[in-house]
Scaffold this active site. Structure first.
Site: not given
Ligand SMILES: *[C@@H]1O[C@H](CO)[C@@H](O)[C@H](O)[C@H]1NC(C)=O
Ligand SMILES: *[C@@H]1O[C@H](CO)[C@@H](O)[C@H](O)[C@H]1NC(C)=O
Ligand SMILES: *[C@@H]1O[C@H](CO)[C@@H](O)[C@H](O)[C@H]1NC(C)=O
Length: 416
Positions: A189, A359, A392
């Site tokens: 991320s 995601d 995610h």
């Protein structure tokens, strides 16, 4: 009790009754939320946190050796790093160093939270790698500074620009000089965005063997998460209010207010905050949420959140925008913020990018824009993995991530 941030915000009584709604707000990364004053733990702002925590509580307890390190950035932040130098059986690492970089509002606990057979840090240590875990400024292991305290507004005067310019070089140089070797990098991320921005600098790339980017966020123009978009709007519309806060503590009142504002926007479904921000994660183990909430989420700078909100609005990858030509001129010598050039990452840097179909932060449409930057990358140096069912958080917490992600990542390491 709520698992993984499933919070019924419509039940205002519940929300009020719990003075500490632990929520992981935000966003761009990984968020969960939850409740219960019984588990409330205030951040040890300015306290002695910094050395000893993570090794002692999460690594040594699993039977692994662990060292706490600190490194001071050029702008005075004292960052905590953990190193796992041997396998559980005690065999010293005989493979190259691997540096693991967490995402927004997380810290090194990201890589240690599941049982050893499912957590990337332990899996790498058992496979013979010399494992290094970084903690960005402002997180629990990295609250110290040569002259500032986290209670000073100036301590929080940074965005991810400073993670690129100061934290990344300090950490890479520390690992390089202690091991005498170049390293593999794994980011999740926000840990991918700062890598993409930093690795256009030759002196940093020269310390790398390869870079693995899990759930890569870079272009965020198309982020479909309605909650993340609402948060971005609120940050930008009320930036004076938010900038007055300096530190964004996910367990604090300001984040409660932010969430209420987000959830009052018609059409926003806040019945499951985590899915609302990150997408529907397929593969989390709900019995691990207590471990998660013991350690996360971590504070970040409000300025960092505003910077990310600017990226959602503009779709560009540029430095923090001070909002007017004069201030930008003062900071950058030009009226608009300088752009990070994604295509200046060397074409021969071995790169592994992995993204998920579910995601909502590193959404497939935005990832495709990023992939366009690598169209001239050397074919044998680029691996792109798409996993339909992943969102995610699955990339770091998924109970099957060892097979889905970590096995192929280690096969990639062996080639480079
Ligand atoms: C922060 O670190 C201290 C020790 O350094 C530890 O006791 C505490 O539990 C940590 N807090 C969180 C939220 O991780
Ligand atoms: C989920 O977590 C619990 C508690 O740590 C553990 O006992 C269980 O084995 C885990 N399940 C899976 C499938 O990993
Ligand atoms: C970005 O970097 C590439 C490769 O170094 C270069 O060809 C290109 O002109 C740069 N783009 C901008 C906008 O500076």
């Amino acid at each position: 009790m709520n698992k993984w941030g499933i919070v019924d915000i419509e039940n205002k009584q519940l929300a009020m009754a719990n003075t500490t709604v632990k929520l992981i707000l935000m966003a761009f990364l990984f968020c969960a939320a939850s409740v219960a004053a019984r588990r409330a733990r205030l951040y040890p702002t300015g306290s002695s946190a910094g050395t000893g925590g993570i090794c002692k509580s999460l690594v040594v307890t699993q039977g692994y050796a662990c060292q706490e390190h600190t490194v001071t950035t050029k702008d005075g932040y004292i960052l905590g790093l953990q190193r796992i130098p041997a396998s559980r059986s005690g065999q010293s690492a005989y493979k190259p160093p691997v540096l693991l970089q967490h995402g927004l509002m997380m810290d090194a606990v990201t890589w240690l939270m599941n049982p050893p057979a499912e957590s990337l840090a332990f899996i790498l240590a058992d496979a013979g790698y010399d494992v290094w875990l970084s903690n960005s400024r402002g997180t629990n292991s990295s609250l110290q500074h040569t002259s500032l305290s986290p209670s000073d507004p100036a301590y929080w005067e940074w965005s991810w620009d400073e993670l690129v310019a100061y934290d990344m070089p300090a950490v890479l140089q520390h690992v390089r000089s202690l091991t005498g070797q170049n390293m593999h990098y794994v980011g999740h991320s926000l840990g991918t965005l700062i890598a993409l921005a930093a690795f256009s600098h030759k002196e940093l790339v020269n310390m790398l063997r390869s870079a693995v980017l899990l759930s890569p966020i870079a272009y965020m123009n198309q982020v479909p998460s309605p909650l993340a978009r609402s948060a971005a709007q609120i940050f930008l519309a009320e930036d004076i209010y938010w900038l007055g806060l300096h530190q964004l503590n996910p367990k604090g009142d300001a984040v409660n207010k932010l969430l209420k504002d987000i959830c009052n926007i018609p059409g926003n479904d806040c019945s499951n905050l985590m899915s609302g921000f990150t997408g529907q994660n397929c593969c989390l183990n709900s019995s691990r949420s207590d471990v998660f909430l013991d350690h996360e989420p971590q504070s970040t700078a409000t300025k960092n959140m505003i910077h990310l909100a600017q990226m959602i609005r503009t779709g560009t990858i540029a430095k923090f925008d001070y909002g007017n030509q004069d201030d930008n001129m003062n900071h950058y010598g030009q009226p608009t913020p300088p752009v990070y050039n994604m295509t200046s990452i060397p074409n021969d840097l071995p790169l592994y990018l992995s993204y998920g179909g579910k995601d909502l932060l590193a959404d497939p449409a935005d990832v495709k824009v990023l992939l366009g930057c690598f169209k001239d990358h050397d074919g044998d140096k680029l691996v792109i993995q798409y996993r339909e069912d992943y969102a995610h958080a699955d990339f770091v917490f998924g109970i099957n991530a060892d097979q889905v992600i970590y096995e192929p990542v280690m096969a990639f390491f062996r080639l480079h």
